[in-house]
Structure formats: C-alpha cells, structure tokens
Design an enzyme around this catalytic site. Structure first.
Site, PDB file in Angstrom:
ATOM      1  N   HIS A 167       0.864  -1.214   0.050  1.00 47.42           N
ATOM      2  CA  HIS A 167      -0.048   0.100  -0.024  1.00 47.42           C
ATOM      3  C   HIS A 167       0.978   1.146  -0.116  1.00 47.42           C
ATOM      4  O   HIS A 167       1.428   1.597   1.006  1.00 47.42           O
ATOM      5  CB  HIS A 167      -0.756  -0.089   1.211  1.00 47.42           C
ATOM      6  N   GLU A 170       1.376   3.881   2.705  1.00 49.78           N
ATOM      7  CA  GLU A 170       2.049   3.472   4.052  1.00 49.78           C
ATOM      8  C   GLU A 170       3.603   3.539   4.021  1.00 49.78           C
ATOM      9  O   GLU A 170       4.427   2.539   3.839  1.00 49.78           O
ATOM     10  CB  GLU A 170       1.680   2.283   4.265  1.00 49.78           C
ATOM     11  N   HIS A 260       3.609  -2.853   6.835  1.00 50.42           N
ATOM     12  CA  HIS A 260       2.437  -1.909   6.624  1.00 50.42           C
ATOM     13  C   HIS A 260       2.269  -0.717   7.571  1.00 50.42           C
ATOM     14  O   HIS A 260       3.133  -0.644   8.600  1.00 50.42           O
ATOM     15  CB  HIS A 260       1.264  -2.827   6.595  1.00 50.42           C
ATOM     16  N   GLU A 336       2.194  -4.028  11.331  1.00 56.47           N
ATOM     17  CA  GLU A 336       1.469  -2.831  11.241  1.00 56.47           C
ATOM     18  C   GLU A 336       2.165  -1.644  12.085  1.00 56.47           C
ATOM     19  O   GLU A 336       2.026  -1.635  13.224  1.00 56.47           O
ATOM     20  CB  GLU A 336       0.134  -2.802  11.422  1.00 56.47           C
TER      21      GLU A 336
END
Length: 373
Positions: A167, A170, A260, A336
């Site tokens: 992504h 990010e 991410h 994350e």
C-alpha cells in the site's frame, strides 16, 4: 505573495476548492488513481508566511478510513527532511489544520513521505556493499523498476523475506526496511553478523512504485490493491506481485514479513496466521515466541492492541502473509505501524515518524535471530 497550493511532485495529492485567503482554505482529499479510495494527501503551500492558516478538508468524513483522522495530527516540513506534527482537529465530517508557517513555502502530508528519489539512492548505496546485491525482478504497470535487495549469501541455510509498501501511502514501511537494511549492513552490528552466518535476506523496499509516485494510498496504477492479489496475480493488473511471488517460488522461503501502516490504531503490532485451518500448535508457539521476543527488544512494539483473527476471513489467501503462511508453512506476519503516534510512547512533536519506523526495523533483527534457534 498570493496563496498557492501545488501537488506536481512525487506523491503529491490534494484537490483545492478554495484558496483565496489563508484563514479559509478549503480542500478535498483526492482519490487514488483508478480507485475510489480517499485518504492520502501531500501538498505544498506558498504565500502564507507568518499568517494564521486554517485548512479544511471538506470530505474527510467520507474518507476510506475516517477513523484515521480521529486523534490525528498532520505532518509538515519546510525542507522535506525534517517533519513535525501540526494542530489538527476532526469533527467527524471536516478535518481542520490550523498552523502559522514560518516561511513562504511549507509542505503538509498525511505521513512523512518516502520519495522515489530516496528509494533509488538507497538502492545505489546498498549495491556498493560487498555483501549485498540489487536484483531486477521486472517492471510495474507503468514501467518502473521492481528491485529486490539480497543481503548475505544466497546459499545460506535460511531465506528471510521482507516486503514493504504494498500500500504505497504507508510510507512508514519503507522507512522500516531502510532501518533494517542499515542494521544488516553494519559490519559492527553483532546481531547482523551472526544472522548473516546462517541466513540470507530478500528485501523488496517498495512493492508499489507507481502508486507511491502517484500519491495513492492503497493501489497501483491499474487500481489493484496488491495485498489482495496473491492468489492470482497477473502481468496486466499486478505484475509487482507476480514477479515477487515467482522469485519466492524460485529461491525458497523460511520467514516472511509484510510491512504496513494502519490508519486508525495508534500502536505497532503484527497480524499472524492463527486463523488458517492448517495452523498447527507448533507454528502457534513459534509465532507467539517471535512476538514476545520482539516486545523484549523494542518497547515501541506491543501485542495488547491489534486485529481480530477473523478480520480477513472472506479474502484470507489473497493476502501476502496469509498466502505465504498457508503455502510454505513458515512464520509469516504482517507488521502494522501507526499513521498517528505510538500511544504507549507518544512524541508530541513528531508522532510516529520515519526515524522511529527505521528503529523498529533495526530492532526486528534480534527476534529473527532468536527464531532461527
């Protein structure tokens, strides 16, 4: 100077509704190219030196992740190197930044960007190291290079894969792998030296170059969310995943980490493979041990807050870490990091940022070493 807002640069993105006076600038989040996703912004403001600026993001309440703007502070920079947080509020519909620039030119962004130029410089620096190689895997939808960094001896016993920025918005993910690679290539780092006696690292610093340059949050130039393409990637829609998947099949894999950022949660955490039907008790112990060791190595990491195991059941094996965990039966995690701040160790000036992401990347080497046994 009159007020001017521009986005014609790497990762620039915003739509201007009104910019006649610094006290009332109205903006709209621009959609990803070829996808109805609104979240990322990055723009330059000129002509407001020493004036109180009020910028309203009119469609923030209709963003793809509106909870990402709750308790959130935007970032700003005068030189594109030093980023700091600025006062930001969100009423559920409109997000407002109130700030007084100290110079005639200032940049605002959703998170500290990681530019394509920096990406290319990083590859050049890595390629000069005798224990590393930069390998071409193919091209993106728009023809940009897909590069793989190989650190260590390809004949090593263990193959560790790390991919980042599926992504593209990010950007903390590429800061993370920069920190990891810096640590791996530090000849004075005993953890790195010991690791490289047994393992070789395959690292893709940027899985989505087109989306990164275009200023997309989640998609590539074909509108594909690459972290939903792992079952059946195609040359037309997701060549970025296709070439990486083929290389994994070619060289093998023993651990996999997909890096991410999360819009809403102000914590660093991992999502594992415990929801897979073939997830054994032995693999559960391995996953738990890795998480606990990471916590011991970095107070920036935690396991209390994260995703429910059922979060992605409907699209499970289309995700990178779940696909790899299922097909290769190895430790496979999605990591994350926050767009906001780490609520456990907040920093009001920077929030979570590039340097802290890089530090978390360097810290991961220790639990990887311990996981080798």
């Amino acid at each position: 100077m009159s007020i001017k807002i521009s986005t014609m640069f790497d990762a620039g993105s915003i739509d201007v509704a009104n910019a006649e006076h610094p006290s009332r600038i109205d903006l709209n989040l621009r959609a990803d190219s070829h996808a109805d996703i609104h979240q990322w912004f990055h723009f330059r403001l000129q002509g407001a030196r020493d004036q109180a600026v009020t910028m309203r993001f009119l469609n923030a309440g209709q963003a793809t992740y509106p909870k990402g703007f709750e308790d959130y502070q935007a970032v700003a920079s005068y030189d594109l190197d030093n980023w700091f947080r600025v006062p930001t509020t969100f009423d559920g519909q409109v997000m407002t930044i109130e700030h007084t620039p100290e110079t005639d030119s200032i940049y605002y962004a959703y998170f500290e960007p990681y530019s394509w130029e920096r990406h290319l410089r990083l590859l050049g620096e890595v390629a000069e190291n005798p224990i590393a190689r930069v390998v071409d895997l193919g091209s993106t939808v728009e023809g940009r290079d897909m590069n793989l960094v190989v650190i260590g001896n390809p004949q090593a016993e263990k193959k560790i894969w790390v991919i980042a920025r599926q992504h593209p918005g990010e950007s903390m993910a590429e800061w993370f792998v920069e920190g990891m690679m810096d640590a791996l290539l530090d000849s004075a780092n005993p953890v790195a030296r010991t690791l490289l006696q047994r393992a070789v690292f395959y690292i893709v610093p940027n899985m989505n170059p087109d989306g990164s340059v275009r200023g997309n949050l989640r998609t590539n130039a074909a509108g594909a969310n690459l972290n939903r393409e792992w079952m059946n990637p195609s040359l037309e829609r997701s060549p970025e995943v296709l070439c990486v998947k083929q290389k994994i099949e070619e060289v093998g894999i023993d651990m996999f980490f997909d890096i991410h950022g999360d819009e809403a949660l102000p914590y660093n955490f991992v999502a594992g493979c415990e929801m897979l039907e073939d997830f054994t008790a032995e693999r559960a112990m391995e996953q738990t041990a890795f998480i606990d060791r990471y916590i011991a190595c970095s107070p920036d990491f935690q396991k209390e807050f994260g995703y429910a195991a059922s979060k992605y059941n409907d699209e499970l094996l289309t995700l990178a870490s779940k696909y790899v965990g299922h097909h290769y039966k190895c430790l496979s995690l999605t990591l994350e990091m926050p767009f906001k701040d780490n609520a456990n160790l907040p920093d009001a000036h920077t929030g979570w940022n590039g340097a802290r992401s890089a530090g978390l990347g360097a810290a991961m080497l220790q639990p990887i070493l311990q996981a080798l046994g």
